[in-house]
Design a protein around this motif. Sequence first.
Motif, PDB file in Angstrom:
ATOM      1  N   GLU A  30       1.166  -1.388  -0.291  1.00 11.13           N
ATOM      2  CA  GLU A  30       0.123   0.003   0.114  1.00 11.13           C
ATOM      3  C   GLU A  30       0.802   0.937   0.328  1.00 11.13           C
ATOM      4  OE1 GLU A  30      -2.186   0.477   3.635  1.00 11.13           O
ATOM      5  OE2 GLU A  30      -0.882   0.494   5.045  1.00 11.13           O
ATOM      6  N   ILE A  31       0.300   2.143  -0.556  1.00  7.17           N
ATOM      7  CA  ILE A  31       0.766   3.776  -0.430  1.00  7.17           C
ATOM      8  C   ILE A  31      -0.230   4.747   0.056  1.00  7.17           C
ATOM      9  CG2 ILE A  31       2.615   3.280  -2.388  1.00  7.17           C
ATOM     10  CD1 ILE A  31       0.978   4.860  -3.997  1.00  7.17           C
ATOM     11  N   ASP A  79       3.431   8.659   2.555  1.00  9.38           N
ATOM     12  CA  ASP A  79       4.402   8.201   1.418  1.00  9.38           C
ATOM     13  C   ASP A  79       5.048   9.053  -0.228  1.00  9.38           C
ATOM     14  OD1 ASP A  79       5.002   5.378   2.899  1.00  9.38           O
ATOM     15  OD2 ASP A  79       2.718   5.288   1.844  1.00  9.38           O
ATOM     16  N   LEU A  80       4.026   9.287  -0.392  1.00 10.79           N
ATOM     17  CA  LEU A  80       3.944  10.277  -1.721  1.00 10.79           C
ATOM     18  C   LEU A  80       2.664  11.637  -1.405  1.00 10.79           C
ATOM     19  CD1 LEU A  80       4.790  10.273  -5.076  1.00 10.79           C
ATOM     20  CD2 LEU A  80       3.220   9.403  -5.606  1.00 10.79           C
ATOM     21  N   ALA A 265       8.125   8.180   4.485  1.00  9.92           N
ATOM     22  CA  ALA A 265       7.451   7.150   4.040  1.00  9.92           C
ATOM     23  C   ALA A 265       7.686   6.275   4.844  1.00  9.92           C
ATOM     24  CB  ALA A 265       7.878   7.185   2.081  1.00  9.92           C
ATOM     25  N   GLN A 266       7.184   5.249   4.896  1.00  9.11           N
ATOM     26  CA  GLN A 266       7.395   3.563   4.901  1.00  9.11           C
ATOM     27  C   GLN A 266       7.378   2.689   3.525  1.00  9.11           C
ATOM     28  OE1 GLN A 266       8.015   2.603   8.348  1.00  9.11           O
ATOM     29  NE2 GLN A 266       7.956   4.998   8.742  1.00  9.11           N
ATOM     30  N   HIS A 267       6.876   3.291   2.266  1.00  9.21           N
ATOM     31  CA  HIS A 267       6.471   2.706   1.234  1.00  9.21           C
ATOM     32  C   HIS A 267       7.731   3.171  -0.069  1.00  9.21           C
ATOM     33  CE1 HIS A 267       3.224   1.450   4.003  1.00  9.21           C
ATOM     34  NE2 HIS A 267       3.667   0.137   4.433  1.00  9.21           N
ATOM     35  N   ALA A 271       6.013   3.998  -3.758  1.00 10.39           N
ATOM     36  CA  ALA A 271       5.455   4.929  -4.244  1.00 10.39           C
ATOM     37  C   ALA A 271       6.331   4.705  -5.087  1.00 10.39           C
ATOM     38  CB  ALA A 271       6.104   6.299  -2.821  1.00 10.39           C
ATOM     39  N   GLU A 272       7.933   5.572  -4.796  1.00  5.43           N
ATOM     40  CA  GLU A 272       8.803   5.651  -6.694  1.00  5.43           C
ATOM     41  C   GLU A 272       7.812   4.038  -7.819  1.00  5.43           C
ATOM     42  OE1 GLU A 272      13.109   6.249  -4.772  1.00  5.43           O
ATOM     43  OE2 GLU A 272      12.254   4.001  -4.928  1.00  5.43           O
TER      44      GLU A 272
END
Length: 348
Positions: A30-31, A79-80, A265-267, A271-272
């Motif tokens: 997830e993000i 995250d983004l 961010a944890q993800h 996110a990228e």
Amino acid sequence: MKKIVSLTVIVLMIALMVLPAAGCRKYDGEINVLNWGDYIDPLLIEMFEEEYNIKVNYTYMSSNEEMITQLESPDCIYDLCFPSDYVIEKLVANDMLYELNMDNIPNVKNVDPRFLDLSFDPGNVYSVPYMWGTVGILYNTTLVDDEVTSWDILWDEKYEKQILMYDSMRDSIAVALLKLGYDINTRDEAEITAARDVLVEQWPLVKAYLGDNIKDRMINNSAALSVVYSGDAMYCMSENEDLAYAVPMEGSNLWFDNMIIPKTAQHKTEAEMFINFLCDAEVAKQNAEYIGYSTTNAAALLLMDDEYVLDETYNPPQEVLDRCTIFHDLGDFVNIYNDAWIYIKTQG
């Protein structure tokens, strides 16, 4: 007949059992995304979730300042994010952003080189361009009988109570600074005071200071003139053929919204992946046509109809860009702007 009825009941029962399961889909990841309202095609979020099996938790922000507050919170989950240029400059200075792994974002090759390596993020170490545009004057050609070439028209008594200003500190103070011939990034306190005073002088002529609802007012012929972003102007003009847009001769703000990954961010990898997805030419085309704002994606622009490519509001000529300026982070001097803004807003 009884068999048909029985079979129908069985099918319905199975469907009722399956539906809740579909609503409890298991994702691989997830993000958490923080973005402006109505600033991405919802269908693209669904496409990304289907293609990568990554859940997108989407939250709206109403201003850059709200986003900064969110990112500074100790329990920030995002995250983004999609901040504007001067905010990125601030976040970089405060060591709040991850460096991007461009190996995970190969579609960055589709971005117009004009919008890379800009002053707020040299080398695009921390950000990837998303949308861009100008700030200008949206006006109703049936209510305005003057040529709209200067910010001065927003101080013309002929249009008393027919003027809408944008409820944004940087944008509104910038309009006043440009009217006075000053830099929109000035750190001269006397110039900010002068800009404050001309906005106070203008106050009796202004119908309202508004946010996104400026669009509805202009579409419904409720005002003659307004300060808007070019993307909002595009939408309004598509809904009301009597509207037109101009970037005044004194210049304006040239703005960029970019995609960044905060250190909260944890993800990061996910996110990228989402950034790379949004940089795909076909995806960027669909997104830009849904939003109405100018895409930074050169490959997407090649796929778009001439109604976008040839429209000077959507794709302004270089001569317009040459008289526009990017906002910069003001550092502690922002407090002088804040004080001026509070003073202006108390005049009503």
